[in-house]
Design an enzyme around this catalytic site. Sequence first.
Site, short mmCIF file in Angstrom:
data_model
loop_
_atom_site.label_atom_id
_atom_site.label_comp_id
_atom_site.label_asym_id
_atom_site.label_seq_id
_atom_site.Cartn_x
_atom_site.Cartn_y
_atom_site.Cartn_z
N TYR A 298 -15.67 -11.34 0.73
CA TYR A 298 -16.38 -10.10 0.42
C TYR A 298 -17.65 -10.38 -0.38
O TYR A 298 -18.69 -9.74 -0.19
CB TYR A 298 -15.48 -9.15 -0.35
CG TYR A 298 -14.38 -8.54 0.47
CD1 TYR A 298 -14.60 -7.42 1.27
CD2 TYR A 298 -13.09 -9.09 0.47
CE1 TYR A 298 -13.59 -6.86 2.03
CE2 TYR A 298 -12.07 -8.54 1.22
CZ TYR A 298 -12.32 -7.43 2.01
OH TYR A 298 -11.31 -6.89 2.77
N ARG B 110 0.83 -1.20 0.00
CA ARG B 110 0.00 0.00 0.00
C ARG B 110 0.88 1.26 0.00
O ARG B 110 0.51 2.29 0.60
CB ARG B 110 -0.96 0.00 1.20
CG ARG B 110 -2.30 0.66 0.93
CD ARG B 110 -3.21 0.65 2.16
NE ARG B 110 -3.69 -0.69 2.46
CZ ARG B 110 -3.84 -1.18 3.69
NH1 ARG B 110 -3.56 -0.46 4.73
NH2 ARG B 110 -4.30 -2.41 3.86
N ASP C 77 -7.29 -2.33 -6.99
CA ASP C 77 -7.98 -2.84 -5.81
C ASP C 77 -8.12 -4.35 -5.96
O ASP C 77 -8.20 -4.88 -7.08
CB ASP C 77 -9.36 -2.20 -5.67
CG ASP C 77 -9.99 -2.51 -4.31
OD1 ASP C 77 -9.59 -1.86 -3.33
OD2 ASP C 77 -10.85 -3.40 -4.23
N ARG D 255 -6.56 11.59 -5.52
CA ARG D 255 -7.86 10.92 -5.33
C ARG D 255 -9.00 11.94 -5.36
O ARG D 255 -10.05 11.68 -5.94
CB ARG D 255 -7.86 10.15 -4.02
CG ARG D 255 -9.20 9.48 -3.76
CD ARG D 255 -9.15 8.47 -2.66
NE ARG D 255 -10.47 7.97 -2.33
CZ ARG D 255 -10.71 6.98 -1.49
NH1 ARG D 255 -9.70 6.39 -0.88
NH2 ARG D 255 -11.94 6.58 -1.23
#
Length: 353
Positions: A153, A27, A77, A40
């Site tokens: 998820y 990250r 992602d 972002r």
Amino acid sequence: MAHLENDIFLRALLRQPVERTPVWVMRQAGRYLPEYRASREHAGSFMDLCRNADLACEVTLQPLARFDLDAAILFSDILTIPDAMGLGLYFETGEGPKFKHTVRSKADVDALPVVSSGDLDYVMNAVRTIRGALAGRVPLIGFSGSPWTLATYMVEGGSSKDFGTIRRMMFSQPEILHALLGKLADSVISYLNGQIEAGAQAVQIFDTWGGILSPTDYAAFSLQYMSRIVAGLKREHDGRTVPVILFTKNAQFNLSKMADSGADALGVDWTVDLSKARELVEDKVALQGNLDPAILLGSKDTIRSRVAAVLDSYGQGPGHIFNLGHGITPAVDPDHLKVMVDAVHEISPAYHK
């Protein structure tokens, strides 16, 4: 073979001799960097940032402008595959990723397509754009979530504290879960091979939630599918070996099994000393890690001493890539990461003589 100015990371993954320990950070393009936060905001949303190749390239390169890192990692992602399957990925502030549709039944699994790399063109475009911008400075790492982690998820509908829904499926309807994991494994193979074709020079499989499983269930529901992926990957491209890294958080009880997966390296979190991890894997694979990310919230002297302790724990010889034991956290001062990176460069050569 494309020219690569700095290949120390790739050599270390293959347990070849190196002059110092390479270093990168999970990250490393993230919210701790003010320039990332500005990018972002400019993009409008996290997924808009991922889907814009130029912006994904911009944030991928941001940490390399600040720190002397030995690899770049694709900005994307882990949930791109479930999103491409039509589950409707979205993000709510403070709550993490969520899906509009969940996978709870055989019919749900049967309806899912196997994703090909062509279904995720925006990721492949980002890989090509980043490789061009890097111009051989350092290698580019591609990545995917593991089938088990992606499934958590998809079944839970987002993040979970107890994983109750997928655990119920695992123990009451394992055949449904295995069917889901099989489709995900095939999708990850295509996805990572697409990244390799587009220019990724190493790939990492993130199994964030494999550590919640018992050793028996880990072998059945996580590791066997990651091993299947490793066996299906293109391991040679552009005249080079493409190393594969497996990272399962809280995997200390499974490291010896992971070492037989066919992967070149295993990521190790901070809950096990590297000396013990090295003993468990019997030097079959390289090890990546494993500074506790929270150490970067401490003093600069503490950071330096803990870097030295990690290097000493691994000990002499090749096969170590310095990294955090998980992703860097948003509250970290970028100057503290620089202290860590610089300490690795300064201290590690003594372990490679």
